[in-house]
Write a protein that holds these residues in place. Structure first.
Motif, PDB file in Angstrom:
ATOM      1  N   GLY A  29      25.298  44.502  37.287  1.00 39.73           N
ATOM      2  CA  GLY A  29      25.620  43.092  37.123  1.00 39.73           C
ATOM      3  C   GLY A  29      27.059  42.860  36.719  1.00 39.73           C
ATOM      4  N   HIS A  30      27.880  43.868  36.776  1.00 41.98           N
ATOM      5  CA  HIS A  30      29.253  43.789  36.287  1.00 41.98           C
ATOM      6  C   HIS A  30      30.202  43.171  37.300  1.00 41.98           C
ATOM      7  N   GLY A  31      29.872  43.143  38.573  1.00 43.18           N
ATOM      8  CA  GLY A  31      30.782  42.698  39.616  1.00 43.18           C
ATOM      9  C   GLY A  31      31.160  41.232  39.537  1.00 43.18           C
ATOM     10  N   ASP A  32      30.201  40.363  39.239  1.00 37.73           N
ATOM     11  CA  ASP A  32      30.493  38.934  39.181  1.00 37.73           C
ATOM     12  C   ASP A  32      31.452  38.615  38.040  1.00 37.73           C
ATOM     13  N   HIS A  33      31.244  39.234  36.911  1.00 42.61           N
ATOM     14  CA  HIS A  33      32.092  38.983  35.744  1.00 42.61           C
ATOM     15  C   HIS A  33      33.514  39.483  35.981  1.00 42.61           C
ATOM     16  N   SER A  34      33.670  40.653  36.584  1.00 41.85           N
ATOM     17  CA  SER A  34      35.013  41.193  36.799  1.00 41.85           C
ATOM     18  C   SER A  34      35.768  40.407  37.862  1.00 41.85           C
ATOM     19  N   ALA A  35      35.070  39.909  38.872  1.00 43.62           N
ATOM     20  CA  ALA A  35      35.750  39.097  39.883  1.00 43.62           C
ATOM     21  C   ALA A  35      36.277  37.813  39.265  1.00 43.62           C
ATOM     22  N   LYS A  36      35.506  37.203  38.403  1.00 40.56           N
ATOM     23  CA  LYS A  36      35.939  35.978  37.728  1.00 40.56           C
ATOM     24  C   LYS A  36      37.126  36.270  36.808  1.00 40.56           C
ATOM     25  N   THR A  37      37.092  37.413  36.128  1.00 35.89           N
ATOM     26  CA  THR A  37      38.192  37.788  35.238  1.00 35.89           C
ATOM     27  C   THR A  37      39.480  37.986  36.014  1.00 35.89           C
ATOM     28  N   TRP A  38      39.431  38.669  37.164  1.00 32.62           N
ATOM     29  CA  TRP A  38      40.628  38.900  37.955  1.00 32.62           C
ATOM     30  C   TRP A  38      41.158  37.605  38.560  1.00 32.62           C
ATOM     31  N   LYS A  39      40.272  36.704  38.909  1.00 37.39           N
ATOM     32  CA  LYS A  39      40.709  35.415  39.437  1.00 37.39           C
ATOM     33  C   LYS A  39      41.455  34.630  38.361  1.00 37.39           C
ATOM     34  N   ILE A  40      40.935  34.628  37.148  1.00 36.32           N
ATOM     35  CA  ILE A  40      41.598  33.933  36.042  1.00 36.32           C
ATOM     36  C   ILE A  40      42.943  34.584  35.737  1.00 36.32           C
ATOM     37  N   LEU A  41      42.992  35.913  35.700  1.00 36.19           N
ATOM     38  CA  LEU A  41      44.253  36.610  35.439  1.00 36.19           C
ATOM     39  C   LEU A  41      45.288  36.316  36.512  1.00 36.19           C
ATOM     40  N   THR A  42      44.854  36.183  37.748  1.00 32.24           N
ATOM     41  CA  THR A  42      45.782  35.886  38.838  1.00 32.24           C
ATOM     42  C   THR A  42      46.424  34.523  38.644  1.00 32.24           C
ATOM     43  N   PHE A  43      45.623  33.510  38.351  1.00 30.45           N
ATOM     44  CA  PHE A  43      46.153  32.156  38.240  1.00 30.45           C
ATOM     45  C   PHE A  43      46.866  31.895  36.921  1.00 30.45           C
ATOM     46  N   ILE A  44      46.491  32.573  35.859  1.00 25.64           N
ATOM     47  CA  ILE A  44      47.087  32.310  34.545  1.00 25.64           C
ATOM     48  C   ILE A  44      48.293  33.198  34.268  1.00 25.64           C
ATOM     49  N   ILE A  45      48.299  34.440  34.752  1.00 23.47           N
ATOM     50  CA  ILE A  45      49.382  35.368  34.410  1.00 23.47           C
ATOM     51  C   ILE A  45      50.240  35.723  35.630  1.00 23.47           C
ATOM     52  N   ALA A  46      49.627  36.117  36.722  1.00 19.78           N
ATOM     53  CA  ALA A  46      50.399  36.659  37.850  1.00 19.78           C
ATOM     54  C   ALA A  46      51.247  35.592  38.545  1.00 19.78           C
ATOM     55  N   LEU A  47      50.661  34.480  38.934  1.00 18.61           N
ATOM     56  CA  LEU A  47      51.418  33.462  39.656  1.00 18.61           C
ATOM     57  C   LEU A  47      52.524  32.829  38.807  1.00 18.61           C
ATOM     58  N   PRO A  48      52.283  32.472  37.535  1.00 17.74           N
ATOM     59  CA  PRO A  48      53.404  31.993  36.720  1.00 17.74           C
ATOM     60  C   PRO A  48      54.472  33.068  36.504  1.00 17.74           C
ATOM     61  N   GLY A  49      54.073  34.321  36.422  1.00 18.18           N
ATOM     62  CA  GLY A  49      55.046  35.404  36.280  1.00 18.18           C
ATOM     63  C   GLY A  49      55.946  35.520  37.497  1.00 18.18           C
ATOM     64  N   VAL A  50      55.381  35.380  38.683  1.00 20.71           N
ATOM     65  CA  VAL A  50      56.175  35.405  39.901  1.00 20.71           C
ATOM     66  C   VAL A  50      57.122  34.207  39.929  1.00 20.71           C
ATOM     67  N   GLY A  51      56.634  33.042  39.492  1.00 18.85           N
ATOM     68  CA  GLY A  51      57.480  31.854  39.449  1.00 18.85           C
ATOM     69  C   GLY A  51      58.652  32.017  38.493  1.00 18.85           C
ATOM     70  N   VAL A  52      58.417  32.592  37.324  1.00 19.17           N
ATOM     71  CA  VAL A  52      59.490  32.825  36.354  1.00 19.17           C
ATOM     72  C   VAL A  52      60.508  33.815  36.915  1.00 19.17           C
ATOM     73  N   CYS A  53      60.054  34.854  37.585  1.00 20.65           N
ATOM     74  CA  CYS A  53      60.979  35.820  38.195  1.00 20.65           C
ATOM     75  C   CYS A  53      61.817  35.166  39.290  1.00 20.65           C
ATOM     76  N   MET A  54      61.208  34.296  40.099  1.00 20.89           N
ATOM     77  CA  MET A  54      61.956  33.597  41.143  1.00 20.89           C
ATOM     78  C   MET A  54      63.010  32.675  40.527  1.00 20.89           C
ATOM     79  N   LEU A  55      62.655  31.960  39.466  1.00 18.70           N
ATOM     80  CA  LEU A  55      63.604  31.082  38.788  1.00 18.70           C
ATOM     81  C   LEU A  55      64.754  31.881  38.195  1.00 18.70           C
ATOM     82  N   ASN A  56      64.445  33.009  37.575  1.00 21.29           N
ATOM     83  CA  ASN A  56      65.476  33.866  36.994  1.00 21.29           C
ATOM     84  C   ASN A  56      66.439  34.362  38.070  1.00 21.29           C
ATOM     85  N   THR A  57      65.927  34.794  39.195  1.00 21.46           N
ATOM     86  CA  THR A  57      66.769  35.269  40.292  1.00 21.46           C
ATOM     87  C   THR A  57      67.642  34.148  40.834  1.00 21.46           C
TER      88      THR A  57
END
Length: 111
Positions: A29-57
């Protein structure tokens, strides 16, 4: 053939195999929880991080002076022992006339 069957039974009863079965059963039963966790990490950490790097460049590029480096005719640089197989044979494949000098200097400069 009987020894092969006994060997298989020994392997199936081994503690390593039982541990693997228990771990795989616990993770069913671990698959549903981990998929939701990775989706949240993508939208909360990864995409803003890419945006900050683009702004810095972008900000560093706008503040960077675009001066051409001084040409110094060192004998060990820009050696052409054989012509390049493209163009006029004097420019590298990724030649940038603003930054990359030819053996006799930058393009368009008469000195």
């Amino acid at each position: 053939m009987a020894t092969l069957g006994r060997f298989a039974n020994v392997l199936l009863r081994s503690s390593l195999t039982q541990t693997r079965r228990q771990l795989s059963a616990a993770a069913e039963g671990h698959g549903d929880h981990s998929a939701k966790t990775w989706k949240i990490l993508t939208f909360i950490i990864a995409l803003p991080g890419v945006g900050v790097c683009m702004l810095n460049t972008f900000l560093k590029e706008t503040n960077h002076p675009h001066e051409q480096p001084e040409f110094v005719p060192y004998s060990h640089l820009r050696i052409r022992s054989k012509r390049f197989p493209w163009g006029d044979g004097n420019k590298s494949l990724f030649h940038n006339p603003h930054v990359n000098a030819l053996p006799d200097g930058y393009e368009g400069h008469d000195e």
